[in-house]
Design a protein around this motif. Structure first.
Motif, mmCIF file in Angstrom:
data_model
loop_
_atom_site.group_PDB
_atom_site.id
_atom_site.type_symbol
_atom_site.label_atom_id
_atom_site.label_comp_id
_atom_site.label_asym_id
_atom_site.label_seq_id
_atom_site.Cartn_x
_atom_site.Cartn_y
_atom_site.Cartn_z
ATOM 1 N N THR A 310 0.870 -1.313 0.084
ATOM 2 C CA THR A 310 0.119 0.008 0.093
ATOM 3 C C THR A 310 0.806 1.242 -0.063
ATOM 4 N N THR A 327 -8.866 8.633 3.499
ATOM 5 C CA THR A 327 -7.676 8.187 2.930
ATOM 6 C C THR A 327 -6.813 9.378 2.536
ATOM 7 N N GLU A 382 -8.165 8.162 -8.667
ATOM 8 C CA GLU A 382 -9.247 8.239 -7.816
ATOM 9 C C GLU A 382 -10.541 7.558 -7.936
ATOM 10 N N LYS A 385 -9.737 3.875 -7.508
ATOM 11 C CA LYS A 385 -9.623 3.384 -6.155
ATOM 12 C C LYS A 385 -11.075 3.486 -5.207
ATOM 13 N N SER A 386 -11.908 4.417 -5.896
ATOM 14 C CA SER A 386 -13.199 4.392 -5.121
ATOM 15 C C SER A 386 -14.161 3.388 -5.672
ATOM 16 N N SER A 389 -10.518 -0.773 -6.070
ATOM 17 C CA SER A 389 -9.664 -1.211 -4.965
ATOM 18 C C SER A 389 -8.588 -0.043 -4.506
ATOM 19 N N ASN A 390 -8.419 0.034 -3.289
ATOM 20 C CA ASN A 390 -7.622 1.287 -2.908
ATOM 21 C C ASN A 390 -6.062 0.666 -3.395
ATOM 22 N N SER A 391 -5.916 -0.387 -4.012
ATOM 23 C CA SER A 391 -4.478 -0.835 -4.647
ATOM 24 C C SER A 391 -4.570 -0.482 -5.901
ATOM 25 N N CYS A 392 -5.415 0.034 -6.561
ATOM 26 C CA CYS A 392 -5.458 0.405 -7.976
ATOM 27 C C CYS A 392 -4.469 1.487 -8.143
#
Length: 1271
Positions: A310, A327, A382, A385-386, A389-392
């Motif tokens: 991350t 975040t 953004e 991620k939304s 995945s936050n790992s995008c």
């Protein structure tokens, strides 16, 4: 003003206490402005004459700036501006600004509301920092909340340093400057919005989601950055539990919240995403992690979870940040792994896409430091991620030409579940974010037309498929770049435009368009081209056919189609011509129908052939256009090119087609009628412009076609109805187009067509084959309704035929229009409203002059003024100039208004509530107690004067007296008439001529009384006209009988002759039978159409409409001509005969001379009289002709008495003998005359036939008897 205690100045009067009296404010200084010295007021300083002193004043300016209205860097810009400013700054004549400092800045703080910070070089009093509100140390430069008593920061001095105090155990120990720098702090802030569902639209939630997706992060606030705002939980009303809360995508509740009965989520999902009721302790949905996965009831196979790397890099800011997001904002260049990757890492999943930006391409866009690159990069990251995945991560981002094409590739860890829905939402979110900053062009989608091939007149659907991201936006439809429709949003991603009846006008380029974001557009175009409709010609349309007869049927069609004939059983008979043979045993009136059908078939354009079978072997009427028919049948004919409809005619008793009507409508006007049925707010202005162009281009054909006028009125009605139902006000330009199109129908050249329509108000029309009301009344009603849907403001529109004025109605209103109508409203009330006035230059061509009794001696002879105020008016005065378009002498003006309800909705003029004020100098003034459409009616009478009336009535009286004397004389001498047939028949003719003229004069007086009556009686007038016509014709036909008797006795004297009874039968048949036939046919042919009597209810035969007067003039003048020819022949014969013969021959010759003499005088006299009668029609304004006609007409009875009776010597002798016999009381009578008078008429008609030789044919009595004369 400075000599009183109110002065606060000296020398010059420049200052006083209180407001100046009488508003006498300061004036420019002059040499006279110096005030004299006065005794000082003890309460004020003693003024001096020295120069004014200079004062230094410190002013504190407090600016309150809303943060949302200014960028975050605005404070730095202000500081820089103050540093760069050069002082002194003259502010006014007496004030200079020597310095300007920024001392204190207060900005929002989540705990205390505001936090105030002193600028460099400034500090607050130390006592303000001894409380818990201080946020500074050493110098008092920072406090929470606003300073009390507005004590803002002051310049720092040696006394500004605050003494050290014991530290508060609850706060950190302050240190001396420089101020410390803190690392950014990250906060999660939960915002709970409670929205009443009844007060907001149903799509409020979708709008909120869309707003959050399209927002560009971070949101920069003073010393604060909002890195992300996520919608996590939505709780909506539920009938069972009150509320039902659901987590948004990517969020879940703790698993233990779903183990109770309040759960509404699918546990097999392994996430707790839905519960009934509000969460306890406000524990709303949290971002999904591996911890969020809930155990399933059954034992699951163990799984291996690999931690993903991350990123947690933030951009530090110079001051303390209080973030409110979940975040931090990651940056692309660097990542800091927090856990080691497994030895074997699956390949990441990829999301690829592209966006077309409607901007010129620049290679600098590919520079990672460029604004465009950073904006697009942040948007893609953004959204990924939304949504996923936050790992995008963004793997590739490149810009290329083609306007500017953005190509992006996103990487998603392979362990993430990547669905088509997530990918679509991510792409839509990226597109939405980019479109909010830059213009984006979208062409994804599809247009479809159903059917793919179509013909004019068919129903057509045009469909546009909309991308899902744009489903909530309005869709615009254009036709050849002109906006024609809008829709609030597409249903299911589809927007449809429907043509109920596609017209050739509708061909062109169509575009469905959506405008959104920063001038971003979605456009799809499609060109529609219809195929011409089949134009089928069926021959015949409708015809009669005898049993066992045959008829050739033909069908033809325009190029591009073939046509076939279909019989009544649906059998295809193939191409035409086809010969149909009727059955010999057919039934009277049987209809046999065929259809002409095109290939390819367009059902709406099938044509029907109808054959009506008859057992008769011949037809009453036969015509190439209208076909064969029996009396009363209607025949149909085709219209000319560029027209549609049918011509009709009715088979008459004379074997010819009559009552012909051309119901053909111009094709261009018929197409506009079809368009007018499907109008909206966007197409009405376009339509009215096209209507004006069409009427201007075809004006002559329109005004000459009553059927086309009917269709145009229907078009205006459709526009008025649609505008009213849509509550849509048309613009000034559209109103002008409306008036110009309608005004064409009121010009003088249209008068003949309107006359036809007004005589046929209730006939079937080509518009819809339904009974309509009065077309002219409907036309006026359109303008009554027009006043309700024109613009709200003032209007002043002038056209050639119509004037429209809309203006404010004040307390007293008076205005003149076109120098021909003046309108005055003395009291309009106190409330200011609008009044609309429409003045028609020649509406008298349209509206008939019928009044409340359905017929009138009046016509419209003024402008028609339509007055429509927005309030009720009970007193209005109107003044009209008289318009004499008939060149008649006008009189008897009547103030009237158009009452639409008269005559069961046909409408007519009424004078209820209106009265005549005066009539002078060709001007009529009226007063009415209501408002509507007004005008004046006047009588187009023939010249009227007392002289003409005296001559007419006195002359007719003398004439009737002479006729009575003539009949008395004939009665007196009747028994003295000899058996001589010629003499007898002459007297029979004279008696019937006198009787006919006497009865005609009696009916003439009755008819004149009916015509002059105030209340008209059309049935009585019709009866009077019939009898006047009949008996005047009888007069002429008995003269013709006399002439024929003269000719017969003169020419065929040596060849024998007819018996007396035969000659009487011929005489009466000719004298009364022929007039009866002519008079009956005339009234039968013209009365049903109200064209028997004159239009103004004068009791005489109509001239202007049906020309019924010719049924009298032609027979009368023909008889005059025939009689003159007979006279010439007879005189020639008599003059050539030798003088001599016996007494009987001499007597016969005397009778013939008397007949010839009376005819020689009466024939030219009657011919001259009625020739003058024709002259009154040709030149109705010629007073001399009217006088001459009245004079000669009044002398007809006198001439009959003199030349038919008194100038006959035998009559005078008989009268003398009768007188002598009466005096001597002689009772002897001739044996041959024992039966005297008319009582023996039929006995004499049954008597012996006389000799056929010489003049002795009637000498059956005793020759030379004193009681028998040949007169």
């Amino acid at each position: 003003m400075c000599n009183s205690n109110t002065s606060c100045s000296s020398g010059l009067c420049t200052c006083i206490y209180g407001l100046p009296s009488n508003d006498e404010f300061c004036q420019p200084i002059t040499s006279n402005s110096t005030c004299p010295t006065s005794s000082p007021d003890p309460t004020t300083p003693i003024p001096t004459t020295s120069p004014l002193p200079t004062y230094e004043i410190d002013l504190v300016l407090e600016l309150r700036l809303p943060l949302s209205s200014y960028p975050s860097a605005q404070l730095d810009v202000f500081r820089e501006a103050l540093r760069n400013e050069t002082f002194l700054i003259p502010s006014s004549k007496f004030v200079n600004i020597t310095e300007l400092y920024l001392t204190t800045v207060c900005y929002p703080n989540s705990t205390y509301g505001l936090q105030c910070q002193c600028e460099s070089g400034f500090a607050l009093p130390c006592d303000m920092c001894n409380s818990n509100t201080s946020c500074s140390s050493g110098l008092c430069t920072c406090i929470y909340g606003l300073p009390s008593n507005d004590e803002f920061c002051q310049p720092i001095t040696s006394n500004s340093t605050c003494p050290t105090s014991s530290p508060d155990p609850t706060t950190p120990i302050p240190t001396t400057s420089p101020l410390p720098t803190y690392e950014p702090l990250f906060f999660n802030v939960v915002i709970n919005l409670r929205i009443p569902a009844a007060r907001f639209p149903s799509n409020m939630l979708e709008l909120l989601r869309l707003a959050l997706r399209t927002e560009i992060y971070p949101i920069i606030l003073p010393q604060l950055k909002v890195l992300q705002i996520n919608l996590t939980t939505v709780c909506s009303p539920n009938s069972a539990y009150g509320l039902q809360c659901k987590c948004e995508d990517g969020f879940a509740l703790p698993c233990d919240m779903c183990t109770s009965n309040i759960s509404c989520s699918d546990v097999s999902n392994q996430t707790c995403s839905c519960i009934n009721g509000l969460p306890l302790n406000d524990e709303f949905c949290q971002p999904e992690t591996n911890i969020s996965i809930c155990p399933v009831p059954s034992t699951a196979a163990p799984t291996t979870t690999t931690a993903l790397p991350t990123t947690n890099t933030t951009v530090p800011t110079p001051s303390t940040a209080v973030p409110t997001t979940v975040t931090p904002t990651p940056q692309p260049p660097s990542t800091t792994p927090t856990s080691a990757a497994p030895k074997t890492t699956p390949l990441p999943k990829a999301i690829t896409g592209n966006i077309t930006m409607d901007i010129t391409f620049n290679s600098s866009f590919n520079d990672k430091s460029s604004t465009v690159y950073i904006t697009i990069y942040n948007a893609t990251l953004e959204e990924c991620k939304s949504r996923v995945s936050n790992s995008c991560a963004v793997k590739n981002l490149a810009f290329s030409e083609g306007s500017t094409i953005v190509n992006y590739e996103l990487n998603v860890p392979s362990t993430e579940t990547l669905t088509d829905t997530n990918i679509k939402l991510t792409k839509d979110g990226i597109l939405t974010q980019v479109a909010s900053k830059y213009p984006v062009r979208i062409t994804d989608g599809q247009t479809l037309v159903t059917p793919s091939t179509f013909y004019v007149g068919e129903r057509v659907n045009l469909t546009c498929t909309i991308p899902s991201v744009l489903e909530t936006y309005p869709v615009l439809w254009t036709h050849d770049r002109r906006l024609i429709a809008t829709s609030k949003g597409s249903a299911g991603g589809i927007s449809t435009y429907i043509f109920d009846k596609f017209l050739q006008y509708n061909d062109g380029l169509y575009e469905c368009q959506i405008n959104w974001g920063a001038n971003s557009t979605f456009k799809l175009t499609l060109r529609l081209n219809s195929k011409p409709a089949p134009l089928i010609d069926a021959e015949p349309d409708r015809d009669r056919l005898t049993c066992s007869g045959q008829r050739t049927l033909t069908c033809s069609v325009n190029t591009g189609f073939t046509v076939t004939l279909i019989d009544s059983d649906g059998k295809d008979l193939g191409a035409t011509p086809y010969t149909y043979v009727a059955s010999a045993s057919c039934t009277e009136g049987t209809e046999v129908k065929f259809k002409c059908r095109s290939k390819p078939n367009v059902i709406e354009y099938e044509e029907v052939i109808t054959l009506i079978l008859t057992t008769r072997q011949s037809f009453d009427c036969s015509d190439e256009i209208y076909g064969n028919a029996l009396v009363g049948d209607m025949g149909f004919g085709d219209c000319d090119k560029n027209k549609e409809g049918k011509k009709t005619a009715v088979c008459m008793a004379d074997g010819k087609y009559g009552d012909k009507q051309d119901n053909c409508v111009l094709k261009v006007i018929a197409d506009l009628r079809d368009r007018s049925k499907n109008l909206n707010e966007l197409t009405i202005p376009i339509f009215l412009e096209d209507l004006r162009n069409a009427t201007a281009a075809n004006n002559q054909e329109i005004i000459e076609s009553p059927a086309t006028i009917i269709v145009l009125v229907k078009i205006f009605e459709n526009v008025a109805t649609k505008s009213s139902s849509l509550k849509f006000n048309i613009s000034e330009n559209s109103t002008r187009n409306f008036l110009e199109s309608a005004g064409l129908l009121t010009i003088d050249d249209a008068r003949r067509s309107w006359g036809f329509l007004n005589y046929n108000d209730t006939r079937n029309t080509t518009e819809d084959n339904l009974l309509r009301g009065s077309t002219s009344s409907s036309f006026l009603d359109v303008f009554e309704r027009l006043t309700t849907f024109i613009g709200n403001g003032s209007l002043d529109i002038y056209t050639d035929s119509i004037l429209l004025n809309k203006s404010k109605l004040t307390d007293a209103f008076s205005r003149e229009f076109n120098s021909s109508v003046e309108i005055e409203i003395p009291d309009a009330g106190e409330k200011e409203t609008f009044i609309t006035i429409i003045i028609f230059a020649s509406m008298y061509n349209v509206l008939p002059g019928r009044d409340e009794v359905n017929t009138s001696s009046n016509r419209v002879h003024g402008r028609v003024a339509l007055v429509r105020p927005e309030v009720d008016i009970s007193n209005i005065s109107l003044t009209f100039d008289v318009i004499n378009y008939t060149n008649n002498t006008l009189g008897n003006p009547k103030c009237v208004f158009w009452n639409f309800s008269l005559f069961d909705g046909l409408g007519g003029w009424s004078d209820d509530g209106c009265s005549l004020v005066y009539f002078e100098n060709e001007t009529v003034s009226c007063n009415c107690n209501h408002t509507t459409s007004f005008s004046i009616l006047m009588s187009p009478n023939s010249p009227r004067s007392l002289i003409l009336d005296y001559i007419t009535y006195i002359g007719v009286g003398i004439s009737m007296a002479c006729l009575v004397i003539c009949l008395i004389i004939e009665a007196v001498i009747w028994r003295k008439i000899n058996k001589n047939a010629t003499s007898y028949l002459r007297h029979v003719s004279i008696v019937n001529i006198a009787v006919s003229l006497l009865i005609a004069n009696i009916w003439f007086i009755i008819g004149a009384a009916i015509s002059d009556a105030d209340k008209k009686n059309p049935p009585a007038c019709t009866a009077a006209t019939f009898f006047i016509h009949f008996f005047y014709l009888a007069l002429f036909f008995w003269m013709l009988a006399s002439a024929l008797l003269l000719l017969y006795r003169t020419v065929s004297v040596f060849e024998g002759g007819l018996s007396k009874i035969s000659m009487l039968i011929i005489g009466f048949s000719l004298g009364y039978g022929a007039p009866l036939i002519i008079a009956t046919i005339t009234i039968a042919a013209t009365a049903p159409s109200n064209q028997y009597i004159r239009e103004n209810v004068v009791c005489w035969l109509n001239w202007e409409g049906s020309k019924a007067l010719l049924a009298f003039v032609i027979p009368a003048l023909m008889i005059v001509a025939i009689n003159l020819v007979i006279l010439i022949v007879v005189l020639y014969k008599i003059l050539r005969r030798r003088v001599g013969g016996n007494a009987a021959q001499a007597g016969e010759k005397h009778v013939l001379v008397v007949i010839a003499r009376s005819l020689a005088v009466l024939t030219p006299f009657f011919g001259l009289t009625w020739g003058l009668g024709v002259g009154t029609l040709v030149d109705p304004e010629n007073f001399g002709i009217h006088i001459a006609f009245a004079f000669f007409n009044s002398l007809q009875g006198f001439f009959i008495l003199v030349f038919g009776t008194l100038l006959d010597k035998k009559v005078l002798s008989a009268m003398t003998i009768r007188s002598l016999t009466s005096q001597g009381r002689t009772q002897s009578t001739s044996a041959g005359t024992s039966s005297s008078g008319l009582s023996k008429l039929f006995q004499r008609m049954r008597g012996n036939r006389g000799s056929r030789s010489g003049y002795n044919v009637s000498s059956t009595g005793q020759s030379g008897s004193g009681d028998s004369f040949n007169t």
